[in-house]
Design a protein around this motif. Sequence first.
Motif, PDB file in Angstrom:
ATOM      1  N   GLU A 290       0.853  -1.185   0.000  1.00  0.00           N
ATOM      2  CA  GLU A 290       0.000   0.000   0.000  1.00  0.00           C
ATOM      3  C   GLU A 290       0.895   1.242   0.000  1.00  0.00           C
ATOM      4  OE1 GLU A 290      -2.795  -0.448   3.195  1.00  0.00           O
ATOM      5  OE2 GLU A 290      -3.881  -2.041   2.165  1.00  0.00           O
ATOM      6  N   ASP A 291       0.886   2.049   1.072  1.00  0.00           N
ATOM      7  CA  ASP A 291       1.696   3.268   1.101  1.00  0.00           C
ATOM      8  C   ASP A 291       3.021   3.083   1.836  1.00  0.00           C
ATOM      9  OD1 ASP A 291      -0.049   4.767  -0.371  1.00  0.00           O
ATOM     10  OD2 ASP A 291      -1.110   5.578   1.366  1.00  0.00           O
ATOM     11  N   GLU A 292       3.331   1.876   2.243  1.00  0.00           N
ATOM     12  CA  GLU A 292       4.562   1.639   2.985  1.00  0.00           C
ATOM     13  C   GLU A 292       5.641   1.047   2.084  1.00  0.00           C
ATOM     14  OE1 GLU A 292       3.985  -0.649   6.461  1.00  0.00           O
ATOM     15  OE2 GLU A 292       2.812   0.876   7.497  1.00  0.00           O
ATOM     16  N   TYR A 293       6.851   1.571   2.226  1.00  0.00           N
ATOM     17  CA  TYR A 293       8.004   1.095   1.473  1.00  0.00           C
ATOM     18  C   TYR A 293       8.936   0.420   2.467  1.00  0.00           C
ATOM     19  CZ  TYR A 293       6.431   4.184  -2.280  1.00  0.00           C
ATOM     20  OH  TYR A 293       5.704   4.793  -3.271  1.00  0.00           O
ATOM     21  N   LYS A 294       9.141  -0.879   2.310  1.00  0.00           N
ATOM     22  CA  LYS A 294       9.925  -1.617   3.291  1.00  0.00           C
ATOM     23  C   LYS A 294      11.090  -2.347   2.635  1.00  0.00           C
ATOM     24  CE  LYS A 294       5.844  -2.557   6.154  1.00  0.00           C
ATOM     25  NZ  LYS A 294       4.994  -3.614   6.747  1.00  0.00           N
TER      26      LYS A 294
END
Length: 271
Positions: free
Chosen positions: A174-178
């Motif tokens: 979603e909106d998280e970059y990991k």
Amino acid sequence: MRRNIILLFTALLAFNLSFAQNKFESVMNSKKLGVSYKNVKSKDKEDFYQQYFWLTKVDELQAYPHLKEIKPRVLYSFVKEIMPQIPTKTLTKENKKFRDDAELSLDQYFKNKDWTNPVMALNLLTYVDPQNEKYFSVVKPESVVTMLPKKLYSFTSENQKTQEQKIYYMWIDEDEYKIVDIVPDPKKNEVFYSELKTILPNYSFPNFVPESARMGDKKVKSDADYYYITAFQVGNDNIVYKTLSFEDYIFVRYKKDGGPWTDVEHRDKKY
């Protein structure tokens, strides 16, 4: 040349777009950031020049045709990962002086909107890394691989001082970059390694980008959200495994001694 897959899967390295670690992180265009210089307060210049530096590195990567389809935010995340900000409070007295001198020079270039001057670029590098000890790693443009569009990418950094390379994997949830580790952690995946050792006792994960990654079967609700990874094949053995979160993994298929693919899981559907 030695290749190491960096072992990272931690919330400390994950960042959410709704939470800006840098005051100017919401600005993703170097020119737009540059013209805002006149409104930047003195106490915010450390964040301002750091963000501008990161964005210039993103601009350099976007100049490569095969990277144009990758969102700037993804490339930005790569750059931030290998070139973390160096706070002024951590610098020695001598290096603080280097940063102060570089700032005086940068102030003049930005007042005059002289952003393409090569001397300005040198001063910018001196500002963000005054000790000239941290920013030896660079993203190799040819190494950026889209494993799953808008979901999973790999990139390799190379330390220009030691020539050491590290492979990173970025998962977009979603909106998280990991930054994630696609090699299962033995401490968290005992069943996975027990099955692997039983079937392929001499198998070890190769330090190369996997052959492929794909999503599960959309027609099967319980499988649709899984990420299936086929390891890079070295020799005559290979494996396929899956995960929902890049933390817990399930051993799915294997190829032994050059033979056919065989399912590990006992179910009607083949993967």
